[in-house]
Write a protein that holds these residues in place. Structure first.
Motif, PDB file in Angstrom:
ATOM      1  N   GLU A 742       0.850  -1.190   0.000  1.00 40.63           N
ATOM      2  CA  GLU A 742       0.000   0.000   0.000  1.00 40.63           C
ATOM      3  C   GLU A 742       0.880   1.233   0.000  1.00 40.63           C
ATOM      4  N   ALA A 743       0.463   2.253  -0.710  1.00 38.58           N
ATOM      5  CA  ALA A 743       1.259   3.478  -0.823  1.00 38.58           C
ATOM      6  C   ALA A 743       1.442   4.142   0.540  1.00 38.58           C
ATOM      7  N   ALA A 744       2.466   4.953   0.631  1.00 35.38           N
ATOM      8  CA  ALA A 744       2.763   5.648   1.883  1.00 35.38           C
ATOM      9  C   ALA A 744       1.637   6.602   2.249  1.00 35.38           C
ATOM     10  N   ASP A 745       1.437   6.781   3.536  1.00 35.86           N
ATOM     11  CA  ASP A 745       0.441   7.731   4.035  1.00 35.86           C
ATOM     12  C   ASP A 745       0.970   9.146   3.786  1.00 35.86           C
ATOM     13  N   PRO A 746       0.268   9.947   2.985  1.00 27.91           N
ATOM     14  CA  PRO A 746       0.784  11.296   2.678  1.00 27.91           C
ATOM     15  C   PRO A 746       0.855  12.202   3.900  1.00 27.91           C
ATOM     16  N   ASN A 747       0.097  11.867   4.950  1.00 22.19           N
ATOM     17  CA  ASN A 747       0.098  12.707   6.146  1.00 22.19           C
ATOM     18  C   ASN A 747       1.135  12.272   7.171  1.00 22.19           C
ATOM     19  N   ALA A 748       1.814  11.147   6.873  1.00 23.39           N
ATOM     20  CA  ALA A 748       2.800  10.650   7.822  1.00 23.39           C
ATOM     21  C   ALA A 748       4.055  11.501   7.779  1.00 23.39           C
ATOM     22  N   PRO A 749       4.778  11.654   8.908  1.00 23.03           N
ATOM     23  CA  PRO A 749       6.022  12.449   8.903  1.00 23.03           C
ATOM     24  C   PRO A 749       7.077  11.788   8.043  1.00 23.03           C
ATOM     25  N   LYS A 750       7.925  12.595   7.442  1.00 26.40           N
ATOM     26  CA  LYS A 750       8.991  12.080   6.601  1.00 26.40           C
ATOM     27  C   LYS A 750       9.989  11.296   7.455  1.00 26.40           C
ATOM     28  N   PRO A 751      10.421  10.130   6.945  1.00 20.76           N
ATOM     29  CA  PRO A 751      11.362   9.329   7.742  1.00 20.76           C
ATOM     30  C   PRO A 751      12.734   9.989   7.807  1.00 20.76           C
ATOM     31  N   ARG A 752      13.426   9.803   8.935  1.00 19.23           N
ATOM     32  CA  ARG A 752      14.805  10.277   9.086  1.00 19.23           C
ATOM     33  C   ARG A 752      15.713   9.134   8.665  1.00 19.23           C
ATOM     34  N   LEU A 753      16.223   9.192   7.476  1.00 20.95           N
ATOM     35  CA  LEU A 753      17.004   8.097   6.924  1.00 20.95           C
ATOM     36  C   LEU A 753      18.264   7.867   7.739  1.00 20.95           C
ATOM     37  N   GLY A 754      18.565   6.607   7.979  1.00 18.55           N
ATOM     38  CA  GLY A 754      19.766   6.239   8.704  1.00 18.55           C
ATOM     39  C   GLY A 754      19.604   6.264  10.203  1.00 18.55           C
ATOM     40  N   VAL A 755      18.475   6.749  10.694  1.00 21.94           N
ATOM     41  CA  VAL A 755      18.248   6.808  12.131  1.00 21.94           C
ATOM     42  C   VAL A 755      17.317   5.666  12.521  1.00 21.94           C
ATOM     43  N   ARG A 756      17.768   4.794  13.379  1.00 23.46           N
ATOM     44  CA  ARG A 756      16.971   3.630  13.744  1.00 23.46           C
ATOM     45  C   ARG A 756      17.166   3.345  15.224  1.00 23.46           C
ATOM     46  N   GLY A 757      16.071   3.184  15.955  1.00 23.85           N
ATOM     47  CA  GLY A 757      16.153   2.891  17.374  1.00 23.85           C
ATOM     48  C   GLY A 757      16.784   1.533  17.630  1.00 23.85           C
ATOM     49  N   ARG A 758      17.628   1.483  18.638  1.00 20.47           N
ATOM     50  CA  ARG A 758      18.281   0.227  18.984  1.00 20.47           C
ATOM     51  C   ARG A 758      17.903  -0.241  20.384  1.00 20.47           C
ATOM     52  N   GLY A 759      16.783   0.206  20.888  1.00 18.10           N
ATOM     53  CA  GLY A 759      16.397  -0.202  22.222  1.00 18.10           C
ATOM     54  C   GLY A 759      16.782   0.839  23.257  1.00 18.10           C
ATOM     55  N   PRO A 760      16.468   0.581  24.518  1.00 19.34           N
ATOM     56  CA  PRO A 760      16.661   1.582  25.568  1.00 19.34           C
ATOM     57  C   PRO A 760      18.119   1.880  25.860  1.00 19.34           C
ATOM     58  N   GLY A 761      19.039   1.017  25.426  1.00 20.73           N
ATOM     59  CA  GLY A 761      20.450   1.238  25.711  1.00 20.73           C
ATOM     60  C   GLY A 761      21.126   2.137  24.696  1.00 20.73           C
ATOM     61  N   TYR A 762      20.387   2.638  23.696  1.00 23.43           N
ATOM     62  CA  TYR A 762      20.992   3.448  22.647  1.00 23.43           C
ATOM     63  C   TYR A 762      20.311   4.809  22.569  1.00 23.43           C
ATOM     64  N   GLN A 763      21.079   5.800  22.105  1.00 22.89           N
ATOM     65  CA  GLN A 763      20.483   7.114  21.825  1.00 22.89           C
ATOM     66  C   GLN A 763      21.061   7.613  20.522  1.00 22.89           C
ATOM     67  N   THR A 764      20.279   8.403  19.789  1.00 28.94           N
ATOM     68  CA  THR A 764      20.774   8.949  18.517  1.00 28.94           C
ATOM     69  C   THR A 764      21.390  10.307  18.765  1.00 28.94           C
TER      70      THR A 764
END
Length: 797
Positions: A742-764
């Protein structure tokens, strides 16, 4: 300073030495003397035996060698590394293992650490004490028993189960060869959630064949590397057997199989009912309406228009239920086995019944034209379908006809056969008129409108799958369902009126957290839901009905279903939210559910209908019983589901590469669960096969969303898939996605490429993810590194 000369100390007198007394050995006794000494004991340590004969030094070593030789000759029993006993003798009490189940279902135990060359004798496990609430041990359990020697051999009386519930494995034997040449025996678990691999150890491996399905137990200890060891407890079949799917499900979940001999004997003594003090209901033309392949019939119905002028357009509905309580009395062996099982379990090829066949399909089954004991309820409904009165009777009835759902429905639809034609006007049409009346009351009551289609696996005579079909819902099924619901309500209300404790069937109101999750999801598809308004079935039904013809109908049905709590048994009344009822108990299926039998006994006690009602002890332990039968119900549901999954996988095994229509019924971070439209088969699409994007699980939208593209795979969506793998042993199916996302939701926020959560032990921070507590090169001095040095300096000060 002048140094004084050293004065030598006087030498100490030596301690007087004790005279050494040499006790000569009495000499090693002959073999018969040793055997006679051991005959009085089932187990004696070598050291104790040496003291008994006054042996020392070489004679003591010679004694150990002689005992070992006698054991190898089969004249002594070796029960440990340094212990021996008389051949064939067992102690008064001891720890043993359940090692065998015979053709009658009885368990046999073996005492001690068995010497393969000279094992201790088997002992039959005696029936459990009627006064004790004991649960029978299973294969491989360690138990503490009292031994008794009888004319029929050794008997073991259970004192205590030491490690019941120890982990058991069900798997398939795979035989290969190691690099050095000897055979390797591996175990392939039938549980697809089992990630460990096992190698089989112990004796009698040479009797195993590749493809044997076995029950095994993991061997204790810490095993860091390689396959874990396990030992075989029992061979239960072959992997290529058509009916092995049900057998594996039974053993994987520890379902009790068969019945104790004493239970079968009790069932065989049952006699056909007589009228006695019962109410004679044989002139009422009850009919049974069940699935076409039903073996037991525990409910019959009869209805007619109410002739009371005070109740215009009202109806009288009779529901007659098998009087199982008259055959299965509290504290009997029949009762203990029924409680242990909790309920019957139904597989495509067999039934594991709660009661022996002579009762479940015989004297307790409401067979056509046969006198049967019954606990019946007469209910009166007004024109709006509201129940205005009910009355329970313990009677004797005789079914006028045995019909299937399809047969009864065909007659009402204008296609009667030789059996339904003569009773169409007199019996079937009044039943349907009463059903129309009850349906009006049901519509006013507003139970949940959730649809949950079932599938039916059809087998040939050899147990091979012919087809897999969706069960079609008929008016005849709904008629029986609604009449049974009203009978269950009447039973709960009657026991409440007499202040008699009972086991309720409860279904709590959905939690605020689940309702909040539903509201969040509905917001993503543009549907409003007020979180502050309490959950009511009318609200859920309004939502379901408003969307039943829309594009989101299936996904909304799925999410509303997941919002609900799971029904269970309880001595406390929490109501039944799904049916929108304040008082509800299971009364209509005592042949296959222990909960119903308890309710029957409660009615017999409350209404003084006999001396076989619920006992004080049953009332005292009602909470334990409710918890137990809830667990057995869920155990059976899991076993039934797994058996069907294996049959489906076997049916689709030769269809790998074929294309199927399906629907996404589950969304997780590791993939999509799919249900095929035609067969109802369930499988998975691994997230790694969905494309090059990184998909993130959104639990609000119930979707996997591409991190870069924003493309979505949402719950409930219709899709096309290709079957990649079918595994009959585990029941697993793996699919490949053929549809486009299904196509992307046009109202969704733009993704931050390269930024991915790694759990509570990580911060960006900065350009990419970094572990908490570390800084990049732009950090100023005095950070963690310098801070550590400074702390060290302060500590040294």
């Amino acid at each position: 300073m002048t140094k004084l000369p050293r004065i030598p100390r006087a030498a100490k007198a030596p301690h007087p030495q004790k005279p050494v007394v040499f006790r000569p050995s009495k000499g090693l006794p002959d073999d018969q003397t040793l055997l006679d000494a051991l005959a009085a004991s089932t187990e004696i340590n070598v050291g104790d035996l040496a003291k008994q004969f006054g042996l020392k030094g070489d004679d003591r070593r010679a004694l150990r060698q002689r005992l070992k030789a006698l054991s190898e000759e089969g004249r002594l029993h070796k029960s440990g590394r340094k212990s021996f006993g008389a051949l064939g003798a067992l102690p008064d009490t001891g720890v043993c293992e359940v090692v065998e189940r015979d053709i009658d279902g009885e368990l046999w135990v073996r005492w001690g650490k068995t010497d393969p060359k000279n094992p201790s004798p088997l002992a039959r496990l005696a029936p459990l004490k009627p006064s004790a609430a004991q649960t029978p041990p299973a294969m491989g359990d360690r138990i503490y028993v009292r031994f008794e020697q009888t004319s029929d051999g050794w008997v073991a009386h259970l004192i205590k189960v030491l490690d019941q519930g120890a982990p058991k494995l069900v798997g398939v034997v795979r035989i290969g060869r190691s690099r050095k040449g000897p055979k390797e025996y591996r175990l392939e678990s039938v549980n697809r959630k089992e990630k460990s691999s096992f190698t089989l150890t112990g004796g009698n491996l040479d009797t195993l064949e590749d493809g044997d399905v076995v029950i095994a137990a993991p061997v204790g200890g810490v095993h860091k590397y390689g396959p874990k060891p396990a030992r075989v407890l029992e061979v239960i079949g072959k992997e290529d057997s058509p009916k092995i799917a049900s057998v594996m499900a039974i053993h994987s979940h520890g379902l009790p199989i068969g019945f104790q001999s004493i239970t079968e004997d009790e069932a065989k003594t049952a006699e056909p009912p007589t009228l006695g003090k019962r109410t004679d209901l044989r002139d009422l033309p009850f009919v049974t309406i069940d699935p076409v392949d039903a073996k037991d019939h525990d409910d019959a119905v009869y209805a007619h228009a109410d002739d009371d002028p005070a109740n215009p357009d009202g109806h009288v509905v009779w529901v007659a239920i098998a009087d199982v309580a008259s055959y299965v009395t509290s504290g009997s062996s029949l009762d203990r086995d029924a409680r242990d099982k909790g309920n019957s379990t139904y597989f495509p090829d067999r039934v594991e019944p709660m009661l022996p066949h002579v009762l479940s399909s015989g004297l307790c089954s409401l067979q056509e034209g046969e006198n049967r004991a019954t606990l019946a309820v007469r209910m009166v409904f007004n024109a709006a379908g509201k129940k205005i009165s009910h009355k329970f009777l313990r009677g004797l009835m005789r079914s006028a006809a045995k019909l299937s759902y399809e047969q009864a429905q065909a007659a009402i639809d204008g296609n009667p056969d030789d059996k339904t034609g003569p009773i169409l006007d007199a019996l079937l049409k009044p039943l349907w008129a009463a059903h129309a009346c009850l349906t009006r009351g049901r519509n006013i009551r507003q139970p949940l409108h959730i649809t949950s289609p079932e599938r039916r696996v059809k087998l040939d005579a050899d147990g091979n799958v012919i087809s897999i079909e969706q069960r079609v819902s008929l008016d005849a099924m709904q008629l029986i369902e609604e009449m049974m619901i009203q009978a269950n309500v009447s039973a709960a209300e009657e026991l409440q009126k007499h202040k008699t404790p009972l086991v309720y069937r409860v279904h709590e109101t959905p939690s605020l957290e689940k309702v909040g999750n539903l509201a969040d999801f509905l917001q993503t598809i543009g549907l409003p839901w007020n979180k502050g308004e309490p959950p009511r079935t009318e609200r859920f039904n309004a939502l379901l009905d408003s969307q039943k013809d829309g594009p989101h109908a299936e996904i909304i049905n799925e999410v509303v279903l997941r919002t609900q709590m799971q029904a269970h048994y309880s001595p406390e009344n929490y109501g039944h939210f799904g049916l929108n009822l304040d008082n509800y108990a299971h009364f209509t299926s005592p042949i296959r559910r222990y909960a119903d039998l308890i309710v029957h006994r409660g009615l017999i006690r409350a209404l003084k209908l006999g001396d076989d009602g619920m006992t004080d002890y049953e009332i005292k332990t009602l909470s334990d019983t409710a918890e137990h039968i809830t667990a057995t119900e869920r155990r059976s549901m899991q076993a039934e589901r797994e058996a069907i999954e294996r049959y489906v996988a076997a049916f689709l095994h030769d269809k790998v590469g074929a294309t199927f229509a399906g629907r996404i019924v589950g969304v997780t971070r590791f993939g999509l669960f799919v249900k095929l439209t035609d067969t109802g088969a369930d499988g998975i699409i691994p997230v790694s096969s969905l494309g090059n994007d990184y998909f993130v699980h959104d639990d609000v939208q119930h979707a996997l969303i591409g991190e870069r593209s924003g493309e979505r795979w949402r719950l409930g969506r219709q899709i096309e898939v290709e079957l990649i793998e079918a595994m009959p042993i585990t029941g697993g199916l793996v699919f490949k996605m053929l549809s486009e996302p299904e196509a992307a939701d046009p109202n969704a926020p733009k993704p931050r490429l390269g930024v991915r959560g790694r759990g509570p032990g990580y911060q960006t921070r900065g350009k990419g993810p970094q572990k908490a507590g570390f800084r990049d090169k732009t950090m100023k001095s005095g950070g963690p590194k310098h801070g550590v040095k400074n702390m060290k300096k302060k500590k040294n000060r």
